[in-house]
Design a protein around this motif. Structure first.
Motif, PDB file in Angstrom:
ATOM      1  N   THR A 303       0.815  -1.215   0.000  1.00  0.00           N
ATOM      2  CA  THR A 303       0.000   0.000   0.000  1.00  0.00           C
ATOM      3  C   THR A 303       0.850   1.267   0.000  1.00  0.00           C
ATOM      4  O   THR A 303       0.614   2.192  -0.789  1.00  0.00           O
ATOM      5  CB  THR A 303      -0.937   0.015   1.223  1.00  0.00           C
ATOM      6  N   ARG A 304       1.856   1.306   0.860  1.00  0.00           N
ATOM      7  CA  ARG A 304       2.673   2.515   0.979  1.00  0.00           C
ATOM      8  C   ARG A 304       3.462   2.767  -0.304  1.00  0.00           C
ATOM      9  O   ARG A 304       3.564   3.913  -0.775  1.00  0.00           O
ATOM     10  CB  ARG A 304       3.622   2.387   2.174  1.00  0.00           C
ATOM     11  N   ALA A 305       4.034   1.711  -0.892  1.00  0.00           N
ATOM     12  CA  ALA A 305       4.795   1.870  -2.131  1.00  0.00           C
ATOM     13  C   ALA A 305       3.896   2.344  -3.265  1.00  0.00           C
ATOM     14  O   ALA A 305       4.307   3.156  -4.099  1.00  0.00           O
ATOM     15  CB  ALA A 305       5.467   0.555  -2.507  1.00  0.00           C
ATOM     16  N   GLU A 306       2.679   1.855  -3.293  1.00  0.00           N
ATOM     17  CA  GLU A 306       1.751   2.259  -4.345  1.00  0.00           C
ATOM     18  C   GLU A 306       1.346   3.720  -4.192  1.00  0.00           C
ATOM     19  O   GLU A 306       1.264   4.474  -5.167  1.00  0.00           O
ATOM     20  CB  GLU A 306       0.527   1.349  -4.325  1.00  0.00           C
ATOM     21  N   LEU A 307       1.100   4.135  -2.946  1.00  0.00           N
ATOM     22  CA  LEU A 307       0.645   5.503  -2.699  1.00  0.00           C
ATOM     23  C   LEU A 307       1.774   6.523  -2.806  1.00  0.00           C
ATOM     24  O   LEU A 307       1.615   7.585  -3.420  1.00  0.00           O
ATOM     25  CB  LEU A 307       0.002   5.596  -1.309  1.00  0.00           C
ATOM     26  N   ILE A 308       2.922   6.226  -2.221  1.00  0.00           N
ATOM     27  CA  ILE A 308       4.009   7.204  -2.146  1.00  0.00           C
ATOM     28  C   ILE A 308       4.928   7.140  -3.362  1.00  0.00           C
ATOM     29  O   ILE A 308       5.331   8.174  -3.909  1.00  0.00           O
ATOM     30  CB  ILE A 308       4.818   7.009  -0.845  1.00  0.00           C
ATOM     31  N   LEU A 309       5.263   5.927  -3.782  1.00  0.00           N
ATOM     32  CA  LEU A 309       6.186   5.777  -4.911  1.00  0.00           C
ATOM     33  C   LEU A 309       5.466   5.728  -6.251  1.00  0.00           C
ATOM     34  O   LEU A 309       6.098   5.868  -7.300  1.00  0.00           O
ATOM     35  CB  LEU A 309       7.022   4.504  -4.750  1.00  0.00           C
ATOM     36  N   GLY A 310       4.172   5.494  -6.218  1.00  0.00           N
ATOM     37  CA  GLY A 310       3.453   5.306  -7.472  1.00  0.00           C
ATOM     38  C   GLY A 310       3.819   3.995  -8.142  1.00  0.00           C
ATOM     39  O   GLY A 310       3.713   3.853  -9.360  1.00  0.00           O
ATOM     40  N   TRP A 311       4.249   3.011  -7.337  1.00  0.00           N
ATOM     41  CA  TRP A 311       4.698   1.731  -7.864  1.00  0.00           C
ATOM     42  C   TRP A 311       3.521   0.860  -8.270  1.00  0.00           C
ATOM     43  O   TRP A 311       2.566   0.691  -7.504  1.00  0.00           O
ATOM     44  CB  TRP A 311       5.545   0.996  -6.824  1.00  0.00           C
ATOM     45  N   LYS A 312       3.578   0.321  -9.464  1.00  0.00           N
ATOM     46  CA  LYS A 312       2.566  -0.616  -9.938  1.00  0.00           C
ATOM     47  C   LYS A 312       3.265  -1.788 -10.608  1.00  0.00           C
ATOM     48  O   LYS A 312       4.222  -1.613 -11.358  1.00  0.00           O
ATOM     49  CB  LYS A 312       1.618   0.058 -10.943  1.00  0.00           C
ATOM     50  N   ARG A 313       2.769  -2.965 -10.331  1.00  0.00           N
ATOM     51  CA  ARG A 313       3.353  -4.158 -10.939  1.00  0.00           C
ATOM     52  C   ARG A 313       2.901  -4.305 -12.392  1.00  0.00           C
ATOM     53  O   ARG A 313       1.725  -4.156 -12.708  1.00  0.00           O
ATOM     54  CB  ARG A 313       2.950  -5.406 -10.150  1.00  0.00           C
ATOM     55  N   LYS A 314       3.853  -4.594 -13.254  1.00  0.00           N
ATOM     56  CA  LYS A 314       3.546  -4.880 -14.652  1.00  0.00           C
ATOM     57  C   LYS A 314       3.123  -6.332 -14.818  1.00  0.00           C
ATOM     58  O   LYS A 314       2.256  -6.659 -15.630  1.00  0.00           O
ATOM     59  CB  LYS A 314       4.773  -4.571 -15.519  1.00  0.00           C
ATOM     60  N   TYR A 315       3.750  -7.210 -14.038  1.00  0.00           N
ATOM     61  CA  TYR A 315       3.478  -8.642 -14.119  1.00  0.00           C
ATOM     62  C   TYR A 315       2.513  -9.021 -12.991  1.00  0.00           C
ATOM     63  O   TYR A 315       2.917  -9.244 -11.857  1.00  0.00           O
ATOM     64  CB  TYR A 315       4.782  -9.434 -14.011  1.00  0.00           C
ATOM     65  N   ASN A 316       1.225  -9.105 -13.329  1.00  0.00           N
ATOM     66  CA  ASN A 316       0.188  -9.281 -12.314  1.00  0.00           C
ATOM     67  C   ASN A 316      -0.354 -10.702 -12.219  1.00  0.00           C
ATOM     68  O   ASN A 316      -1.240 -10.964 -11.398  1.00  0.00           O
ATOM     69  CB  ASN A 316      -0.973  -8.313 -12.590  1.00  0.00           C
ATOM     70  N   THR A 317       0.130 -11.615 -13.050  1.00  0.00           N
ATOM     71  CA  THR A 317      -0.320 -13.000 -12.986  1.00  0.00           C
ATOM     72  C   THR A 317       0.879 -13.923 -12.897  1.00  0.00           C
ATOM     73  O   THR A 317       1.973 -13.601 -13.377  1.00  0.00           O
ATOM     74  CB  THR A 317      -1.140 -13.386 -14.236  1.00  0.00           C
ATOM     75  N   ILE A 318       0.666 -15.084 -12.297  1.00  0.00           N
ATOM     76  CA  ILE A 318       1.757 -16.040 -12.179  1.00  0.00           C
ATOM     77  C   ILE A 318       2.137 -16.579 -13.554  1.00  0.00           C
ATOM     78  O   ILE A 318       3.308 -16.901 -13.811  1.00  0.00           O
ATOM     79  CB  ILE A 318       1.386 -17.192 -11.209  1.00  0.00           C
TER      80      ILE A 318
END
Length: 339
Positions: A303-318
């Motif tokens: 949560t914190r990385a998404e909110l503060i860093l704007g981090w989003k995963r490109k690879y969302n499935t196994i």
């Protein structure tokens, strides 16, 4: 763009020839604002993972004289540290080696930074510091309770960083995550450990005919299919998080701790089934006894990385993670020896 105003340009990447470090180098090298210097003793890293034109120094982080020469020569503005030994079980067998390499090595690195007035530090920590957390997913503010020498070395370093900020004005970011996995989208670099202990490459070795089956350690856990649930974060997504952390650190001049997780995770059987779908191989599995100390579920939120860093995963499935790993392993059946 923020890059246009970025004053810090020389980035020293310790362990930059290793698995996560080499992927960070690939991503960072696409940004023209950065000059990269890799520092690695090649005990686990691979010289063939380093792109042409990247400065490289072969030395050990525990060598204080080598560190002093390196900092004097390159005058880095920020340091990223991937030099730590990473096997939980190996750390139980040889804890002194782990404390020396992980903790003492980092202390020497921080001393060199202090001597040469380098202010910014990105630390590749671990969500293993939370031990057998009582609530899942593990939040950013969960209480660390390491239960292995490996995890303890990571937590000790985090405490050292906090005290160093108080004493010397060091600014740092610690990134905590579980299982790095997958490979670069080019298929040129990927996971190559000796010995290999991680589930995805071991499973793909079955598809490659390098082993007969994959072991499933326990199928009677309280999970959806009875097998353990773990977080799997693509190595390029981790590299992106490190770059976002560097941007944040220099822009805000504030230290911070971030979890990097999926928030949901995958079971062992889901990983194996994804490998079957990707490779077209039956991949036989053998159920064995539970391993002592394996929790049923280990996942973290971000949560914190998404909110503060704007981090989003490109690879969302196994499946997408395993597919990237397969692209590397099927063309590098012997790892970097094939390059």
């Amino acid at each position: 763009m923020f890059y246009e105003n970025l004053k810090t340009k020389k980035i020293l990447i310790c362990g930059g020839a290793g698995y996560i470090g080499s992927h960070l180098v690939r991503e960072l090298s696409t940004q023209s604002a950065y000059e990269i210097i890799i520092f690695d003793n090649l005990s686990k890293g691979h010289i063939k993972s380093i792109p042409n034109g990247i400065k490289f120094e072969n030395a050990d982080v525990r060598d204080k004289r080598a560190l002093d020469r390196l900092f004097s020569k390159y005058k880095p503005d920020a340091v990223m540290n991937f030099c730590g030994s990473i096997s939980l079980r190996e750390s139980v067998v040889d804890p002194l080696e782990y404390y020396e390499n992980n903790v003492v090595g980092t202390i020497y690195l921080l001393q060199a930074m202090k001597k040469h007035n380098v202010k910014y530090f990105i630390f590749s920590s671990s969500a293993a510091i939370f031990g057998n957390a009582k609530e899942m997913p593990i939040t950013d503010d969960a209480r660390p309770e390491p239960i292995s020498p490996y995890a303890d070395t990571k937590f000790i370093i985090e405490k050292i960083l906090a005290w160093s900020e108080n004493a010397y004005g060091l600014k740092y970011v610690c990134l905590r995550y579980f299982n790095a996995c997958g490979a670069h989208e080019s298929g040129d670099i990927g996971e190559d450990h000796d010995p290999e202990t991680h589930l995805i490459p071991l499973t793909l070795q079955v598809a490659l005919g390098q082993r007969d089956s994959i072991s499933v350690f326990g199928d009677d856990y309280d999970t959806k299919d009875g097998t353990c649930v773990r977080d799997y974060i693509h190595v390029t997504d981790l590299a992106t998080a490190h770059i976002r952390a560097l941007e944040y650190l220099i822009r805000e001049n504030k230290s911070q701790l971030f979890n990097l997780g999926s928030g949901e995770g995958y079971t062992v059987r889901e990983v194996i089934n994804a490998a079957r779908n990707v490779t077209g191989h039956s991949i036989p599995d053998i159920v064995e006894a539970r391993r002592i100390g394996d929790p049923a579920i280990l996942i973290a939120e971000s949560t914190r990385a998404e909110l503060i860093l704007g981090w989003k995963r490109k690879y969302n499935t196994i499946e997408s993670i395993v597919a990237s790993a397969w692209m590397y392993h099927k063309t590098h059946t012997n790892g970097f020896k094939d390059i």
